[in-house]
Motif scaffolding. Structure first.
Motif, PDB file in Angstrom:
ATOM      1  N   GLU A  14      -3.594   3.417  -1.062  1.00  0.00           N
ATOM      2  CA  GLU A  14      -3.315   3.029   0.321  1.00  0.00           C
ATOM      3  C   GLU A  14      -3.860   1.645   0.647  1.00  0.00           C
ATOM      4  OE1 GLU A  14      -4.153   6.003   3.285  1.00  0.00           O
ATOM      5  OE2 GLU A  14      -3.977   7.584   1.782  1.00  0.00           O
ATOM      6  N   ALA A  59       0.838  -1.196   0.000  1.00  0.00           N
ATOM      7  CA  ALA A  59       0.000   0.000   0.000  1.00  0.00           C
ATOM      8  C   ALA A  59       0.871   1.244   0.000  1.00  0.00           C
ATOM      9  CB  ALA A  59      -0.900   0.001   1.225  1.00  0.00           C
ATOM     10  N   GLY A  60       0.358   2.325  -0.567  1.00  0.00           N
ATOM     11  CA  GLY A  60       1.018   3.621  -0.522  1.00  0.00           C
ATOM     12  C   GLY A  60       2.182   3.752  -1.479  1.00  0.00           C
ATOM     13  N   ASN A  69      -0.793   5.914  -5.917  1.00  0.00           N
ATOM     14  CA  ASN A  69      -0.474   6.023  -4.491  1.00  0.00           C
ATOM     15  C   ASN A  69      -1.517   5.353  -3.607  1.00  0.00           C
ATOM     16  OD1 ASN A  69       1.901   7.506  -5.006  1.00  0.00           O
ATOM     17  ND2 ASN A  69       0.663   9.338  -5.319  1.00  0.00           N
TER      18      ASN A  69
END
Length: 191
Positions: free
Chosen positions: A102, A18-19, A100
């Motif tokens: 999450e 994630a991210g 990006n």
């Protein structure tokens, strides 16, 4: 298809992290996720048919925008398709809406989790747009499935999670902060 009251199957899948840290290249971008990852939390597991398609990124991005709200409710989001972790990573690199993200993107390449859940489209061999809310004891508390051509509503998934976490009787269209039904009060009014 597995449904409410069934145990969510055990799994062990590779995911794109994630991210932004998930975009560090093949050696830094992947992690392993199992049914025990994020133990003690609610899990919202949603499936999409294929990466690099049209409806899927709209849903994934919509879940991503709500990731903080799910986290506030002690819930984690897992997105899953039968594409590989390498395809997931490449898609994220080239799609601004999910770059990006999450939410970890899990790769069910062998179709074991999708098969165990009973959500593979018989003709296309890819997952239907299935969503499961799983409690901390690994029991499915909510299941929803859309066909391949219709996106789902992540805000509705959040609303249902809120209702499930009240452990109360929640009427139609109930939203967080509203009163739950009180059966005794309803009986008293009717008397």
């Amino acid at each position: 298809m597995l449904t409410v009251g069934d145990k969510f199957p055990d799994f062990k899948l590779t995911a794109v992290k994630a991210g932004k840290e998930g975009l560090g290249g093949p050696g830094k971008s992947f992690t392993e996720i199992t049914e025990s990852t994020d133990a003690g939390k609610w899990k919202v597991v949603f499936f999409w048919p294929k990466d690099f398609t049209f409806i899927c990124p709209t849903e994934i991005a919509a879940f991503g925008k709500l990731a903080g709200e799910f986290a506030d409710r002690d819930a984690v989001l897992y997105g899953v398709s039968t594409d590989s972790e390498f395809v997931h990573l490449n898609w994220r690199v080239h799609n601004e809406d999910i770059k990006n993200l999450e939410i970890p993107m899990l790769a069910d390449v062998k179709r074991e989790l999708s098969t165990a859940l009973g959500i593979l489209d018989k003709a296309a061999g890819v997952p239907l747009r299935a969503t499961f809310i799983v409690d901390p004891d690994h029991t499915i508390q909510w299941a929803s499935v859309n066909g391949l051509n219709v996106g789902r509503n992540p805000q509705e998934v959040l609303r249902v999670l809120d209702a499930l976490q009240t452990d109360e009787l929640c009427p139609c269209n109930w939203t967080k902060g509203e009163e739950a039904l009180k059966p005794q009060e309803l009986f008293d009014k009717a008397a």
